[in-house]
Write a protein that holds these residues in place. Structure first.
Motif, mmCIF file in Angstrom:
data_model
loop_
_atom_site.group_PDB
_atom_site.id
_atom_site.type_symbol
_atom_site.label_atom_id
_atom_site.label_comp_id
_atom_site.label_asym_id
_atom_site.label_seq_id
_atom_site.Cartn_x
_atom_site.Cartn_y
_atom_site.Cartn_z
ATOM 1 N N PRO A 150 2.266 7.422 4.861
ATOM 2 C CA PRO A 150 1.649 7.716 5.893
ATOM 3 C C PRO A 150 0.914 9.148 5.759
ATOM 4 O O PRO A 150 -0.049 9.487 6.764
ATOM 5 N N VAL A 157 -7.023 5.071 5.240
ATOM 6 C CA VAL A 157 -6.569 4.519 6.399
ATOM 7 C C VAL A 157 -7.549 4.784 7.493
ATOM 8 O O VAL A 157 -7.974 3.861 8.493
ATOM 9 N N TRP A 172 1.077 4.837 12.198
ATOM 10 C CA TRP A 172 1.650 4.165 10.680
ATOM 11 C C TRP A 172 2.906 3.678 11.531
ATOM 12 O O TRP A 172 3.742 3.856 12.394
ATOM 13 N N PRO A 173 3.397 2.383 10.892
ATOM 14 C CA PRO A 173 4.696 1.779 11.349
ATOM 15 C C PRO A 173 5.680 2.304 11.291
ATOM 16 O O PRO A 173 5.925 3.177 10.228
ATOM 17 N N PHE A 190 7.654 -2.474 5.756
ATOM 18 C CA PHE A 190 7.819 -2.543 7.129
ATOM 19 C C PHE A 190 8.230 -3.656 7.913
ATOM 20 O O PHE A 190 7.922 -4.844 7.144
ATOM 21 N N ALA A 193 4.361 -5.213 11.363
ATOM 22 C CA ALA A 193 3.117 -4.258 11.598
ATOM 23 C C ALA A 193 2.003 -5.155 11.285
ATOM 24 O O ALA A 193 1.148 -4.873 10.314
ATOM 25 N N PHE A 196 -1.959 -4.339 9.457
ATOM 26 C CA PHE A 196 -1.854 -3.568 8.102
ATOM 27 C C PHE A 196 -2.522 -4.352 7.100
ATOM 28 O O PHE A 196 -3.332 -3.460 6.569
ATOM 29 N N LEU A 200 -6.367 -2.691 5.204
ATOM 30 C CA LEU A 200 -6.359 -2.338 3.741
ATOM 31 C C LEU A 200 -7.456 -3.386 2.932
ATOM 32 O O LEU A 200 -8.205 -3.188 1.904
ATOM 33 N N GLU A 210 -1.330 -14.024 6.996
ATOM 34 C CA GLU A 210 -0.673 -13.984 8.254
ATOM 35 C C GLU A 210 -0.904 -15.346 8.943
ATOM 36 O O GLU A 210 -0.079 -15.505 10.004
ATOM 37 N N ASP A 230 6.285 -6.901 6.243
ATOM 38 C CA ASP A 230 4.872 -6.299 5.865
ATOM 39 C C ASP A 230 4.664 -5.093 4.870
ATOM 40 O O ASP A 230 5.416 -4.274 5.157
ATOM 41 N N GLY A 231 3.682 -4.910 4.301
ATOM 42 C CA GLY A 231 3.583 -3.845 3.394
ATOM 43 C C GLY A 231 4.628 -3.402 2.581
ATOM 44 O O GLY A 231 5.206 -2.251 2.939
#
Ligand code: FES
Ligand SMILES: [Fe+2]
Length: 384
Positions: A150, A157, A172-173, A190, A193, A196, A200, A210, A230-231
């Motif tokens: 973050p 981002v 940020w998550p 995460f 989220a 995300f 990116l 997704e 996620d992420g």
């Protein structure tokens, strides 16, 4: 069926050999990919077949009389095994089985390597670059450090936000977990989220991950891995790292204590549409590659730390690695193994603990499972 193909694969791989001529040590093959019927050394012309057997030596009769071709074939990799398409090799014949080494990490690795039927493949070739840092900085960050994201990665981002969006709203998550394996592996991710990936890697990749492939991923891996993680960042101890969903994979090759050579690949589901594979290739190039906008953030941190550590006094500084030290748990209802909050240094402690244990051990038999305990780290800090 899978077992049969693994046996076949290992039989093919059993001819894996050191890329080094047995005459004066010249590199035999300088291409990263392709096919060849033989390898002829470009220095004096010793020739090897693709199984790694020396088959021809120029002027053998007159110059040598007779060369024992078996004895002077390249060094073979003695220990080989595979997991979900990844090939692991080790020069040490005493090394424990791969299955044992990966242990509880396999459940988390499947998030990247077993989402859909047919497995994965690499696209776009191997990308190589050099970073002036110790290999452990990179491996530890991918193992344990969501905490930097973050802050270190906020600029790209914000840049990816839609035109006119308020940068102060870049959120940020907050929800996520971390896992640490006794053999030094680690991951963090995460939970829930959405958005995300789109920010990116763009629309096409996000839609595939997704939406298109998600129902099959849930059916194979269950709800938490298929739909909620996620992420992620991830390191298989010691030096293999990847980011599931973003799908970069890299090996951190030490070039001494102060430099690494990164070998990075983009991984895609084999059965993904060609346009998705190409979108992934370009997206990873844009974000996590030699010229990737997020890669620069990471490399900058590691090289600056390395530069400061050249100082005698700086090398003796005790650093704080206590994040989440009282929050380890073994009873997460959704996740196997030892877990913690996503912003934690539990997995870093596990990684360095395992490394320290290996450095001190005389043999594999001396290694316990578990590395240095959090209690000993706490005690060290309290005494400082
Ligand atoms: S080094 Fe390979 S033939 Fe001489
Ligand atoms: Fe990063």
């Amino acid at each position: 069926m899978a077992f049969t193909s693994k046996v076949r694969l290992l039989r093919i791989l059993s001819s894996l050999f050191m890329n080094q001529c047995r005459h004066r040590g010249m590199r035999l093959c300088r291409a990263d990919a392709g096919n060849s019927k033989a390898f002829v050394c470009s220095y004096h012309g010793w020739a090897y077949d693709i199984a790694g057997k020396l088959v021809d030596v120029p002027f053998e009769d007159r110059a040598y009389g007779k060369v024992d071709k078996e004895q002077w074939s390249p060094i073979k990799v003695p220990c080989l095994d595979t997991y979900k398409g990844l090939i692991f090799g080790c020069w040490d014949e005493q090394v424990p089985p791969l299955e044992e080494h990966l242990g509880g990490m396999k459940w988390y690795m499947d998030l990247m390597f077993d989402r859909v039927e047919g497995g994965t493949e690499a696209v776009g070739g191997v990308h190589k670059w050099v970073i002036d840092c110790n290999w452990k900085f990179a491996a530890e960050q991918f193992c344990s450090d969501m905490y930097h994201a973050p802050f270190s990665h906020i600029s790209p981002v914000i840049a990816a936000m839609p035109p006119g969006a308020d940068p102060s709203q870049a959120a940020w998550p907050m929800e996520g977990r971390q896992f640490s394996d006794p053999n030094g592996h680690g991951t963090g991710f995460f939970l829930n989220a959405p958005g995300f990936l789109q920010a990116l890697l763009g629309e096409e990749v996000a839609t595939y991950y997704e939406e298109t492939s998600r129902p099959e991923a849930i059916a194979r891996l269950g709800e938490i891995r298929g739909a909620q993680m996620d992420g992620s960042h991830m390191t298989v101890f010691p030096s293999l790292s990847f980011l599931p969903a973003i799908n970069t994979l890299r090996a951190w090759h030490p070039r001494g204590p102060n430099q690494i050579e990164v070998w990075a690949l983009t991984i895609v589901d084999k059965k993904a549409p060609a346009s998705v594979k190409d979108a992934y290739r370009k997206a990873v190039l844009r974000t996590f590659s030699a010229g990737g906008i997020l890669e620069q953030d990471d490399g900058e941190n590691w090289t600056e730390i390395q530069k400061i550590l050249r100082g005698h006094k700086a090398r003796q500084t005790l650093f704080n690695a206590q994040m989440g030290i009282d929050n380890d748990r073994h009873d997460d209802p959704d996740l196997p193994g030892k877990t913690n909050y996503v912003y934690s240094e539990m997995a870093a402690r596990g990684f360095y603990g395992r490394w320290q244990e290996m450095m001190m051990a005389e043999s594999w038999a001396d290694l316990s499972c578990g590395g240095v305990s959090d209690d000993s780290i706490k005690g060290e800090a309290d005494n400082a």
